[in-house]
Motif scaffolding. Structure first.
Motif, PDB file in Angstrom:
ATOM      1  N   GLY A 153       0.824  -1.192   0.000  1.00 51.91           N
ATOM      2  CA  GLY A 153       0.000   0.000   0.000  1.00 51.91           C
ATOM      3  C   GLY A 153       0.864   1.249   0.000  1.00 51.91           C
ATOM      4  O   GLY A 153       0.803   2.072  -0.904  1.00 51.91           O
ATOM      5  N   VAL A 154       1.687   1.385   1.020  1.00 52.29           N
ATOM      6  CA  VAL A 154       2.632   2.496   1.124  1.00 52.29           C
ATOM      7  C   VAL A 154       4.040   1.913   1.034  1.00 52.29           C
ATOM      8  O   VAL A 154       4.479   1.220   1.947  1.00 52.29           O
ATOM      9  N   PRO A 155       4.779   2.170  -0.066  1.00 51.48           N
ATOM     10  CA  PRO A 155       6.067   1.508  -0.298  1.00 51.48           C
ATOM     11  C   PRO A 155       7.274   2.246   0.280  1.00 51.48           C
ATOM     12  O   PRO A 155       8.378   2.168  -0.257  1.00 51.48           O
ATOM     13  N   THR A 156       7.080   2.957   1.353  1.00 51.06           N
ATOM     14  CA  THR A 156       8.182   3.602   2.060  1.00 51.06           C
ATOM     15  C   THR A 156       7.728   3.827   3.501  1.00 51.06           C
ATOM     16  O   THR A 156       6.570   3.563   3.840  1.00 51.06           O
ATOM     17  N   TYR A 157       8.623   4.302   4.353  1.00 51.56           N
ATOM     18  CA  TYR A 157       8.246   4.551   5.746  1.00 51.56           C
ATOM     19  C   TYR A 157       7.302   5.757   5.817  1.00 51.56           C
ATOM     20  O   TYR A 157       7.730   6.896   5.637  1.00 51.56           O
ATOM     21  N   GLY A 158       6.040   5.516   6.095  1.00 55.62           N
ATOM     22  CA  GLY A 158       5.060   6.603   6.146  1.00 55.62           C
ATOM     23  C   GLY A 158       4.926   7.192   7.538  1.00 55.62           C
ATOM     24  O   GLY A 158       3.799   7.323   8.044  1.00 55.62           O
ATOM     25  N   PHE A 159       6.031   7.559   8.143  1.00 63.09           N
ATOM     26  CA  PHE A 159       6.026   8.072   9.518  1.00 63.09           C
ATOM     27  C   PHE A 159       6.823   9.362   9.609  1.00 63.09           C
ATOM     28  O   PHE A 159       7.659   9.672   8.755  1.00 63.09           O
ATOM     29  N   SER A 160       6.591  10.083  10.694  1.00 62.14           N
ATOM     30  CA  SER A 160       7.430  11.215  11.085  1.00 62.14           C
ATOM     31  C   SER A 160       7.891  10.992  12.519  1.00 62.14           C
ATOM     32  O   SER A 160       7.187  10.360  13.315  1.00 62.14           O
ATOM     33  N   LEU A 161       9.068  11.500  12.820  1.00 56.40           N
ATOM     34  CA  LEU A 161       9.568  11.450  14.194  1.00 56.40           C
ATOM     35  C   LEU A 161       9.342  12.808  14.832  1.00 56.40           C
ATOM     36  O   LEU A 161       9.858  13.833  14.354  1.00 56.40           O
ATOM     37  N   TYR A 162       8.537  12.822  15.888  1.00 57.03           N
ATOM     38  CA  TYR A 162       8.232  14.047  16.623  1.00 57.03           C
ATOM     39  C   TYR A 162       8.923  14.013  17.978  1.00 57.03           C
ATOM     40  O   TYR A 162       9.220  12.940  18.511  1.00 57.03           O
ATOM     41  N   ALA A 163       9.183  15.203  18.520  1.00 49.23           N
ATOM     42  CA  ALA A 163       9.904  15.269  19.793  1.00 49.23           C
ATOM     43  C   ALA A 163       9.432  16.453  20.623  1.00 49.23           C
ATOM     44  O   ALA A 163       8.809  17.396  20.114  1.00 49.23           O
ATOM     45  N   ARG A 164       9.766  16.386  21.896  1.00 46.83           N
ATOM     46  CA  ARG A 164       9.491  17.481  22.809  1.00 46.83           C
ATOM     47  C   ARG A 164      10.481  18.623  22.571  1.00 46.83           C
ATOM     48  O   ARG A 164      11.488  18.459  21.877  1.00 46.83           O
ATOM     49  N   ALA A 165      10.190  19.775  23.148  1.00 46.44           N
ATOM     50  CA  ALA A 165      10.952  20.993  22.846  1.00 46.44           C
ATOM     51  C   ALA A 165      12.436  20.886  23.187  1.00 46.44           C
ATOM     52  O   ALA A 165      13.279  21.533  22.553  1.00 46.44           O
ATOM     53  N   ASP A 166      12.795  20.069  24.197  1.00 50.50           N
ATOM     54  CA  ASP A 166      14.194  19.994  24.614  1.00 50.50           C
ATOM     55  C   ASP A 166      15.061  19.156  23.674  1.00 50.50           C
ATOM     56  O   ASP A 166      16.277  19.133  23.811  1.00 50.50           O
ATOM     57  N   VAL A 167      14.452  18.482  22.719  1.00 51.16           N
ATOM     58  CA  VAL A 167      15.207  17.688  21.752  1.00 51.16           C
ATOM     59  C   VAL A 167      15.442  18.558  20.514  1.00 51.16           C
ATOM     60  O   VAL A 167      14.512  18.868  19.771  1.00 51.16           O
ATOM     61  N   LYS A 168      16.683  18.945  20.301  1.00 50.34           N
ATOM     62  CA  LYS A 168      17.006  19.888  19.233  1.00 50.34           C
ATOM     63  C   LYS A 168      17.128  19.231  17.866  1.00 50.34           C
ATOM     64  O   LYS A 168      16.761  19.804  16.845  1.00 50.34           O
ATOM     65  N   ASP A 169      17.690  18.013  17.844  1.00 56.61           N
ATOM     66  CA  ASP A 169      17.886  17.311  16.582  1.00 56.61           C
ATOM     67  C   ASP A 169      18.021  15.816  16.868  1.00 56.61           C
ATOM     68  O   ASP A 169      17.933  15.383  18.031  1.00 56.61           O
ATOM     69  N   ILE A 170      18.249  15.024  15.831  1.00 56.06           N
ATOM     70  CA  ILE A 170      18.325  13.576  16.002  1.00 56.06           C
ATOM     71  C   ILE A 170      19.520  13.179  16.850  1.00 56.06           C
ATOM     72  O   ILE A 170      19.439  12.270  17.685  1.00 56.06           O
ATOM     73  N   ALA A 171      20.626  13.877  16.699  1.00 59.31           N
ATOM     74  CA  ALA A 171      21.821  13.556  17.486  1.00 59.31           C
ATOM     75  C   ALA A 171      21.571  13.705  18.985  1.00 59.31           C
ATOM     76  O   ALA A 171      22.121  12.953  19.797  1.00 59.31           O
ATOM     77  N   SER A 172      20.720  14.658  19.363  1.00 58.31           N
ATOM     78  CA  SER A 172      20.458  14.900  20.783  1.00 58.31           C
ATOM     79  C   SER A 172      19.499  13.878  21.391  1.00 58.31           C
ATOM     80  O   SER A 172      19.151  13.969  22.565  1.00 58.31           O
ATOM     81  N   LEU A 173      19.082  12.874  20.593  1.00 59.91           N
ATOM     82  CA  LEU A 173      18.272  11.788  21.139  1.00 59.91           C
ATOM     83  C   LEU A 173      19.117  10.796  21.939  1.00 59.91           C
ATOM     84  O   LEU A 173      18.567   9.944  22.636  1.00 59.91           O
TER      85      LEU A 173
ATOM     86  N   PRO B  73      13.053   2.414   0.473  1.00 57.53           N
ATOM     87  CA  PRO B  73      12.103   1.353   0.100  1.00 57.53           C
ATOM     88  C   PRO B  73      11.702   0.528   1.312  1.00 57.53           C
ATOM     89  O   PRO B  73      12.548   0.088   2.094  1.00 57.53           O
ATOM     90  N   TYR B  74      10.412   0.335   1.466  1.00 54.75           N
ATOM     91  CA  TYR B  74       9.924  -0.390   2.640  1.00 54.75           C
ATOM     92  C   TYR B  74       8.440  -0.686   2.435  1.00 54.75           C
ATOM     93  O   TYR B  74       7.732   0.062   1.762  1.00 54.75           O
ATOM     94  N   MET B  75       7.959  -1.766   3.036  1.00 54.19           N
ATOM     95  CA  MET B  75       6.541  -2.081   2.997  1.00 54.19           C
ATOM     96  C   MET B  75       5.895  -1.570   4.284  1.00 54.19           C
ATOM     97  O   MET B  75       5.770  -2.270   5.268  1.00 54.19           O
ATOM     98  N   HIS B  76       5.490  -0.304   4.247  1.00 50.31           N
ATOM     99  CA  HIS B  76       4.874   0.318   5.426  1.00 50.31           C
ATOM    100  C   HIS B  76       3.496  -0.288   5.692  1.00 50.31           C
ATOM    101  O   HIS B  76       3.132  -0.573   6.832  1.00 50.31           O
ATOM    102  N   SER B  77       2.734  -0.438   4.629  1.00 46.90           N
ATOM    103  CA  SER B  77       1.427  -1.080   4.736  1.00 46.90           C
ATOM    104  C   SER B  77       1.151  -1.813   3.437  1.00 46.90           C
ATOM    105  O   SER B  77       1.778  -1.551   2.414  1.00 46.90           O
ATOM    106  N   GLY B  78       0.215  -2.717   3.484  1.00 51.05           N
ATOM    107  CA  GLY B  78      -0.136  -3.484   2.297  1.00 51.05           C
ATOM    108  C   GLY B  78      -1.236  -4.464   2.640  1.00 51.05           C
ATOM    109  O   GLY B  78      -2.036  -4.226   3.544  1.00 51.05           O
ATOM    110  N   VAL B  79      -1.258  -5.567   1.932  1.00 48.99           N
ATOM    111  CA  VAL B  79      -2.244  -6.609   2.197  1.00 48.99           C
ATOM    112  C   VAL B  79      -1.507  -7.927   2.406  1.00 48.99           C
ATOM    113  O   VAL B  79      -0.638  -8.295   1.612  1.00 48.99           O
ATOM    114  N   ALA B  80      -1.842  -8.617   3.482  1.00 50.42           N
ATOM    115  CA  ALA B  80      -1.255  -9.923   3.776  1.00 50.42           C
ATOM    116  C   ALA B  80      -2.368 -10.889   4.139  1.00 50.42           C
ATOM    117  O   ALA B  80      -3.472 -10.488   4.518  1.00 50.42           O
TER     118      ALA B  80
END
Length: 337
Positions: A113-133, A216-223
């Motif tokens: 259905g969705v052939p890639t990662y259909g997500f977003s990464l959200y964070a609280r205000a104190d997280v400035k970027d991915i490295a600060s995780l 490329p990824y199978m985020h959703s589909g039919v199984a």
């Protein structure tokens, strides 16, 4: 919990033959009424589920003679368990199908259905970027599911080791992830649309739209279960006809799509409906073949010991989609000659 009812399937073609002999020509409505209901599960209230929901909303199940009951089962793990047990016949799931097969489950992916990662990464205000995780906790929907795979792939691109540099906590669903972020239980969370809009309304910020990486990824589909595909090939093909027709509507018909989203997301909030629709519009592939690359990306982030030696071809079966394409169904659907 869904009760497991043993049912005897009768082919719609057999039914039509019997009715024709006894009563003469039969209408499509009569065939639809005579067919057994196909139980289709979905794990999250996400815009990625739109084609599945449109099968019912646009009455495509009636058009193609395959009555559908859509069933919400929160989380990919429970979804897969329900399908392995035979409680549902088909399901909209992604990468989780690979882990289930590696664990011995008799499942197979038959469409994407969705052939890639259909997500977003959200964070609280104190997280400035991915490295600060580093040293922090990320909220995930389900272990071994698409949401976990998306974060693992993202962290690996930033040289952060999941489980060591960044901890995961599994919360069961996308709404639970957002609630944990809002309460400060986790510093960040992987979200799908339209929960992304709810996150921004609560003051959370998007660190990255993982879909924008075009991995490329199978985020959703039919199984389905392999035994179901063997025993009910005509039912599977009828459902996939409806699913492919639903993809066309999802990509082209905003009004019908938003009506389906409103029904299944249980909201009339126009901003939420727009968020859910626009996030996935155009991503759904016209001909939803599963590819080896989609499966390889799942295998690459699987923690199952059998993953290293797994053959990607063992996890999907494109013969139903190919047959529909070869017979001209897709071409006729789009008015091509």
């Amino acid at each position: 919990m869904i009760l497991n009812h043993r049912r005897k399937w009768i082919s719609p073609l057999l039914v039509s033959g019997i009715v024709l002999v006894l009563f003469g020509p039969v209408t499509s409505e009569a065939l639809f009424a005579a067919a057994a209901t196909v139980r289709v599960g979905y794990p999250q209230p996400s815009g990625a589920m739109l084609p599945l929901w449109l099968v019912s909303e646009a009455k495509l199940d009636q058009k193609y003679g395959v009555p559908v009951q859509n069933i919400f089962i929160s989380g990919a793990a429970r979804m897969n368990q329900s399908m392995v047990a035979g409680d549902i016949d088909l399901a909209s799931i992604g990468g989780a199908v690979v882990n289930t097969v590696l664990a011995g489950g008799d499942l197979v992916a038959i469409a994407v259905g969705v052939p890639t990662y259909g997500f977003s990464l959200y964070a609280r205000a104190d997280v400035k970027d991915i490295a600060s995780l580093q040293g922090k906790v990320i909220g995930i929907m389900s272990k071994g599911a698409s949401s976990e795979h998306a974060v693992m792939a993202l962290l690996q691109r930033h040289n952060l080791q999941p489980g060591k540099d960044v901890k995961f906590i599994y919360l069961g669903g996308v709404r639970e992830v957002l609630a944990a972020m809002d309460r400060g239980i986790v510093s960040a969370g992987v979200l799908s649309s339209p929960t992304t809009l709810a996150a921004r309304r609560l003051g959370q910020k998007e660190l990255i739209n993982i879909a924008s990486l075009n991995l490329p990824y199978m985020h959703s589909g039919v199984a389905t279960r392999r035994v179901f595909a063997r025993q009910q090939p005509e039912v599977v093909k009828a459902y996939l006809r409806a699913y492919i027709a639903a993809i066309k509507i999802a990509n082209e018909d905003a009004e019908t799509s938003k009506r389906a989203l409103s029904r299944y997301l249980v909201t009339k909030d126009s901003a939420i409906l727009e968020e859910a629709y626009q996030t996935f519009r155009g991503i759904f592939p016209r001909v939803p073949y599963v590819t080896e690359d989609y499966i390889k990306s799942v295998i690459a982030v699987s923690d199952n010991p059998k993953a290293a030696g797994a053959n990607p071809r063992d996890f999907f079966d494109n013969r139903f989609i190919k047959e529909l394409e070869d017979t001209g169904f897709v071409r006729e659907l789009y008015g091509q000659h």
